[in-house]
Each structure stands twice: as C-alpha cells, then as structure tokens.
Scaffold this active site. Structure first.
Site, PDB file in Angstrom:
ATOM      1  N   HIS A 190       0.828  -1.210   0.000  1.00 28.80           N
ATOM      2  CA  HIS A 190       0.000   0.000   0.000  1.00 28.80           C
ATOM      3  C   HIS A 190       0.859   1.254   0.000  1.00 28.80           C
ATOM      4  O   HIS A 190       0.441   2.301  -0.475  1.00 28.80           O
ATOM      5  CB  HIS A 190      -0.988  -0.048   1.161  1.00 28.80           C
ATOM      6  CG  HIS A 190      -2.054  -1.067   0.928  1.00 28.80           C
ATOM      7  ND1 HIS A 190      -2.049  -2.298   1.530  1.00 28.80           N
ATOM      8  CD2 HIS A 190      -3.100  -1.063   0.071  1.00 28.80           C
ATOM      9  CE1 HIS A 190      -3.083  -2.999   1.076  1.00 28.80           C
ATOM     10  NE2 HIS A 190      -3.727  -2.277   0.201  1.00 28.80           N
ATOM     11  N   GLU A 432     -10.622 -10.999  -4.470  1.00 32.59           N
ATOM     12  CA  GLU A 432      -9.177 -10.906  -4.257  1.00 32.59           C
ATOM     13  C   GLU A 432      -8.633 -12.072  -3.442  1.00 32.59           C
ATOM     14  O   GLU A 432      -7.494 -12.047  -3.003  1.00 32.59           O
ATOM     15  CB  GLU A 432      -8.793  -9.548  -3.645  1.00 32.59           C
ATOM     16  CG  GLU A 432      -9.684  -9.038  -2.552  1.00 32.59           C
ATOM     17  CD  GLU A 432      -9.366  -7.606  -2.118  1.00 32.59           C
ATOM     18  OE1 GLU A 432      -8.368  -7.021  -2.558  1.00 32.59           O
ATOM     19  OE2 GLU A 432     -10.137  -7.089  -1.293  1.00 32.59           O
ATOM     20  N   ASP A 456      -4.126  -8.320  -4.194  1.00 37.26           N
ATOM     21  CA  ASP A 456      -4.272  -9.355  -3.171  1.00 37.26           C
ATOM     22  C   ASP A 456      -4.460 -10.731  -3.789  1.00 37.26           C
ATOM     23  O   ASP A 456      -4.008 -11.725  -3.224  1.00 37.26           O
ATOM     24  CB  ASP A 456      -5.444  -9.024  -2.237  1.00 37.26           C
ATOM     25  CG  ASP A 456      -5.005  -8.070  -1.146  1.00 37.26           C
ATOM     26  OD1 ASP A 456      -3.957  -8.318  -0.532  1.00 37.26           O
ATOM     27  OD2 ASP A 456      -5.691  -7.059  -0.922  1.00 37.26           O
ATOM     28  N   CYS A 503      -9.460  -3.691 -10.598  1.00 38.70           N
ATOM     29  CA  CYS A 503      -8.968  -2.455  -9.977  1.00 38.70           C
ATOM     30  C   CYS A 503      -7.598  -2.661  -9.319  1.00 38.70           C
ATOM     31  O   CYS A 503      -7.080  -1.768  -8.668  1.00 38.70           O
ATOM     32  CB  CYS A 503      -9.969  -1.913  -8.973  1.00 38.70           C
ATOM     33  SG  CYS A 503     -10.240  -2.996  -7.574  1.00 38.70           S
TER      34      CYS A 503
HETATM   35  C1  PEP Z   1      -6.226  -5.277  -4.644  1.00 40.30           C
HETATM   36  O1  PEP Z   1      -5.988  -6.060  -3.727  1.00 40.30           O
HETATM   37  O2  PEP Z   1      -5.957  -5.515  -5.837  1.00 40.30           O
HETATM   38  C2  PEP Z   1      -6.842  -3.970  -4.358  1.00 40.30           C
HETATM   39  C3  PEP Z   1      -7.214  -3.173  -5.321  1.00 40.30           C
HETATM   40  O3  PEP Z   1      -6.945  -3.630  -3.049  1.00 40.30           O
HETATM   41  P1  PEP Z   1      -5.706  -3.063  -2.196  1.00 40.30           P
HETATM   42  O4  PEP Z   1      -4.544  -2.848  -3.110  1.00 40.30           O
HETATM   43  O5  PEP Z   1      -6.152  -1.793  -1.562  1.00 40.30           O
HETATM   44  O6  PEP Z   1      -5.475  -4.147  -1.207  1.00 40.30           O
HETATM   45 MG    MG Z   2      -6.831  -5.668  -1.784  1.00 41.77          MG
END
Ligand code: PEP
Ligand code: MG
Length: 581
Positions: A190, A432, A456, A503
């Site tokens: 993140h 995910e 994820d 996403c």
């Molecule tokens: C993901 O896991 O791809 C996602 C978009 O969520 P994050 O990156 O915030 O865990």
């Molecule tokens: Mg995620």
C-alpha cells in the site's frame, strides 16, 4: 557513484539531496571526525553510556512503582543491552578505525541488530527490534542529539528510509519531498500504491544501503526501472535530466487524447476509471480523463489519525468525491484496514500473520459500530452522486451476507430517522481471494458488480507477501495460476451479465491492460497517472490483438514464459511505448 537496484514503484524520476528518515523519525547521516579527535569522541561516548544508563535506571524505578515490575523489567533489559561490552567494542572500533562520529557508530551498529531481529519475522523478535531502537534513541539523546520528528527540509529532497508505512508516505511534505527510496517493501504494497497516487517517484526493496549514505549526498531515484544512483556524476545527471524533459513532452502528447474514448481500432469501448485514496485526487482524475472512480480506498481517512473519523467527517469526504465527480460513478470501498494499513484508533494486538488475520471486511464485521458509522456516512452521501458500495476481501458467502444485512439495518435506521437515502445503491464485492473465485457462481447472485483486486489475488494465490522484498521476485501477475483465476472470474461475471472490472495494479500496466481486455474485461480502474498510457495502448490495437494475447498467454505453464511472450508481443504491437523513457 554507486548504483543499486530495487523495485520500481512509481513512474517518474527524482533528482535531489538525500534526507534520511528512520522509522522513529530521526536521522543519522554518516559523519566523520578528525583522526586527532578519536579519543575525545570515545570519551564522549563513554560519558553518554553512563548518562543513558542512569536515565534507564530512573525509568525502571519510576515505572516499577507506578505501573509494576513487569514494566520496570523492560528498562532493566534495555540497560543490560546498553551495557553489553561487545556492543561497546563495536562502537569504539568504528570510532577508532574509521573516525566515525559516536552518533553514526551507535546508529549503524544498532540498526544492523534491529534489522536482524525484524528479519526473523516473529512478533517477539520484532519487539526485540523495537527495544534496540529504544536503546539507540536513549543513547543518542544522552549524547545531546536532537532527534527530529518530521521530514523537515527546505530544499527538494529524496527521503531515504528503511521502510515507510502507507500513512507516513501519505504525510510526506510534498513541498520538499520529491521522491523516496526504501530498503524494505514490495511493489504492490500500500506504500507503493500511495506513492503512485501522489505521483511521487519511488523505489522500494533496495536492501541495506542507508549505512552508505553520506550527508548532503545527491541521489537519483528512477521509479521507472527501479534504479537508484548515489552521488551521480555529471554525465549521468545530464542523461537523467534529458529523460525527465522527454518524459514531460510525452505526457503532453498523451494529454491530447484525454477527452477521447478508450476504444480499440475496431470500436470496442473500454471504460477507464481511477483508483483514489484521498478526495483531493479528484483533480488528477479530471486531468487524466477518468470516467469515474473505480476504487476509492476509504481507509486512508483513518490512517494517520489518532481518533476515529466521525460520521460527519466521513460524510464530508464522500460528499466531496460524489459531487466533484459530477454524476460519474464512484465505487466507494468500505474500510480495508489491518495488515499494513493499521489505524491508530483501532490498532489491534500484533498478529503473527497480519495479512491472514483480522483484516479488511473481517475487521469491519468485528467492529460493527465502526462499520455502521461508515455505512451511514456512505448512504447519506449517496444522495449527492452516483455512489456504489463495495466490500473488500470477501472470502465467504457468510461475510457478504452479514455485511449486506448490516447495510440494510443502517438504511432502515436512517429511514426511521427521516434521513433521505437513495433506494438503489449498487452493492458489489472485491474478488481478491481464491475462495471468492472458486465460489463466484454463488457470490455473483447476491451482488450488483464485482471488481477483481489483483494485488491481493496474486498474494493469496501464490502465497507471496506483497510487502516483502525477499520474495518480490515471486510476486507475479502473469503467473499462469493468477491468469486462470482472473479469466474464470471474468467468464462467470460475463455469463451472468454482472459488471466486472479490474482495480488491482495490473490495470495500470499497458501490456497487462490489453491482456485483461482480451480476457473480456471492459472496465479497468487504475491510478489517475496511469490512465493516459493505458488509453493510448487500447486505442492503438484491435480486440483481436488483445484476444490473441490473452489466449496465447493462457496456454503457458510458467510465469517466465508468459512474461517473455507478453513483452515481445507488446513490443510488436506498440513499439513506441517500449522505447519510451
Ligand atoms: C487489490 O488487492 O488488488 C486492491 C485493489 O486492493 P488493495 O490494493 O487496496 O489491497
Ligand atoms: Mg486488496
């Protein structure tokens, strides 16, 4: 000049003076003394050890009386560490043989120990690492140092640190910080995502290098290729300055397609939405021609804040995003706290495997009051735009149903209070976790849309921690197992006529984006800065190109083969994108 390789995180190049920031917020640069002053420096360190020991003794006595012996014992252990003769030998040797300042000698030795404890990975050993840093701090204070607590600088600086948390990254002072580089971390952490959101050039996972940094050094951080160059010579500096100039004229060219659709040459329309972490990124969404927000990571409102944001504060943030997007869709993901995103207001006890622990929807369901507050704020804000709700990290049907039940209860409460709320807010879930893919036939009947979170999904499919630099080479979106899961999800959603988007960060890499289009995805959500490149790629290929890319990629049995094929085919399709900076 020294060149190091790390993981490229955020496209862009930063050239500036170094600003070292360690986790506790103070920085010790490599500094040396005159060789004639070595014995004076050794005496200075001896006096500081004695003073620090006195202070620890005082802390021990006070805390034993006020809190209890168990806390007093912590200071006793710190004192023992401080008085360890083998540590003293290492410090004195660095002063004597290398003429280092006492501060640098202490910091470099203790940093090494702390890192060794952290690497062992267990919660108990991480505690030991914190103990080592506490002893370091006490000793530096006894030396008369003034540990600073922020990234203060009055010139363009590149922050160097062992690691940065997502909230530390979000709080970097953008007036002066032009990039960062960390020893630890993975490309899909993140922290990396925040860097991309802030459009801050960054490289992570470089491995130990802070001990080599000299005060006032210059550094180049190449976020495109993961290169870090310490003390660059003029030739290299010129080369990078030219690249920066070329890059900005390329960005200008791409801005010309901002208002054109992302449509393949044979007329297949792809929606390009943006991922945001903060409401003020809406401006960047508009500049990059985003057709909506495909992922609003709402948890960032919690990070860095000591108290829980109130319903009103949350409402204001969501209201702002809804209204400023002027009726375009906004997918608001409910809190995805936990693991590397820990809110101080609800910090849980340290977990052995936090990514497998009380994270995301699990944490929201475990704290219903917190969850309800957020849901109230969302439903109220949904009156002012096209807001959609998405639950993160759904692993079982029971979780999805419980989350939906809480949402219904919150809607009923608001209705009883006479608050106007829209009746048809779409509700979706993130895919995910492999279990969600395997059970998607069932999930899909209970949601209005799904969004595949590849960040994820890769981590949980390949059992590779997305934040861990030691296994970063195993973290691969192009792994056949990951591709199969994505394809399976897209097929189920398309057969059922349920909207599906991707996403995760895979959407932001043009070659992956084309692969996803070839698999049947028609909505991609990526950081605003990535959208022009993805649009350019989509507009310059046909659907058949993408479908061939996908069907061939799905035939391979190893990640390496897929990668090689993707790279070479992409270079044939869009050579100008590969040759670019
Ligand atoms: C993901 O896991 O791809 C996602 C978009 O969520 P994050 O990156 O915030 O865990
Ligand atoms: Mg995620």
């Amino acid at each position: 000049m020294l060149e190091l390789q790390g993981i490229a995180v955020s496209p862009g190049v930063a050239i500036g003076k170094v600003l070292i920031l360690d986790r506790e917020g103070y920085r010790i640069t490599r500094s040396q003394i005159d060789s004639a002053d070595r014995s004076k420096e050794t005496q200075r360190l001896q006096a500081a050890i004695a003073e620090a020991s006195k202070r620890l003794d005082q802390h021990r006595q006070n805390s034993t009386i006020t809190i209890g012996e168990h806390v007093g014992a912590i200071f006793s252990a710190h004192q023992q560490m401080l008085l360890d003769p083998s540590l003293h030998n290492e410090w004195f040797r660095l002063i004597d043989e290398h003429c280092y300042s006492a501060e640098f000698a202490i910091s470099s030795v203790l940093t090494r120990y702390a890192q060794a404890f952290r690497r062992i990975g267990s919660a108990m050993m991480r505690e030991r690492a914190s103990d080592v840093r506490d002893v370091e701090r006490t000793l530096l204070e006894a030396l008369g140092g003034q540990p600073t607590s922020s990234t203060t600088s009055n010139q363009p600086s590149v922050v160097l640190s062992h690691d940065l948390t997502p909230s530390e990254t979000a709080n970097l002072d953008r007036k002066f910080v032009i990039g960062f580089c960390t020893e630890a971390g993975g490309g899909s952490s993140h922290t990396a995502i925040v860097a991309r959101g802030l459009e801050l050039p960054a490289v992570v996972g470089v491995g130990p290098f802070l001990h080599r940094i000299e005060k006032d050094s210059w550094i180049i951080v190449d976020g495109f290729h993961g290169r870090v160059i310490l003390q660059p010579n003029t030739e290299v500096l010129d080369e990078f300055r030219q690249r920066i100039a070329a890059r900005s004229s390329n960005a200008e060219r791409l801005s010309e397609i901002r208002d054109l659709p992302a449509e393949t040459q044979d007329g297949i329309r792809v929606s390009l939405l943006a991922n945001i972490e903060f409401p003020n990124e809406i401006e960047a969404c508009k500049q990059r021609g985003a057709e909506g927000v495909g992922l609003y990571r709402t948890e960032f409102l919690y990070l860095g804040s000591k108290t829980e944001p109130t319903e009103e504060q949350q409402y204001e943030a969501y209201f702002r995003v809804a209204t400023e997007m002027h009726g375009l869709p906004v997918v608001l993901r409910t809190l995805d706290l936990g693991a590397d995103k820990v809110a101080q207001s609800i910090a849980a006890d340290p977990e052995m495997n936090p990514f497998l622990g009380l994270r995301s929807i699990r944490l929201s369901l475990r704290h219903p009051k917190l969850f309800r507050t957020q849901l109230r704020a969302i439903l109220r804000a949904a009156n002012h735009g096209d807001l959609r709700i998405m639950f993160p990290m759904i692993t079982t049907l029971h979780e999805l149903r419980t989350a939906r039940m809480l949402l219904r209860q919150v809607a009923d409460d608001l209705a009883e209070e006479g608050a106007p709320i829209p009746s048809n807010v779409p509700v979706g879930m993130m895919v995910e976790v492999p279990s969600a893919v395997l059970m998607l036939e069932h999930f899909i009947q209970e949601v209005d849309f799904i969004s595949i979170g590849t960040n994820d999904l890769i981590q949980y499919t390949l059992a590779v921690d997305r934040c861990n630099e030691f296994v970063a080479d195993l973290y691969a979106g192009h792994d056949p197992a990951v591709l199969k899961l994505i394809k399976q999800s897209v097929d189920v959603a398309n057969q059922r006529g349920v909207e599906v988007s991707v996403c995760g960060e895979m959407s932001s890499t043009p070659s992956y984006a084309l692969l996803l289009v070839g698999m049947g995805v028609r909505t991609l959500s990526a950081p605003p800065a990535a959208l022009p490149q993805v649009k350019h790629a989509v507009r310059n290929v046909t659907l058949e190109d993408c479908q061939q890319l996908a069907s061939r990629a799905l035939e391979f049995s190893t990640a390496r083969e897929v990668e090689g094929f993707l790279q070479s085919r992409f270079a044939e399709l869009l050579p100008e994108m590969v040759l670019g900076v």
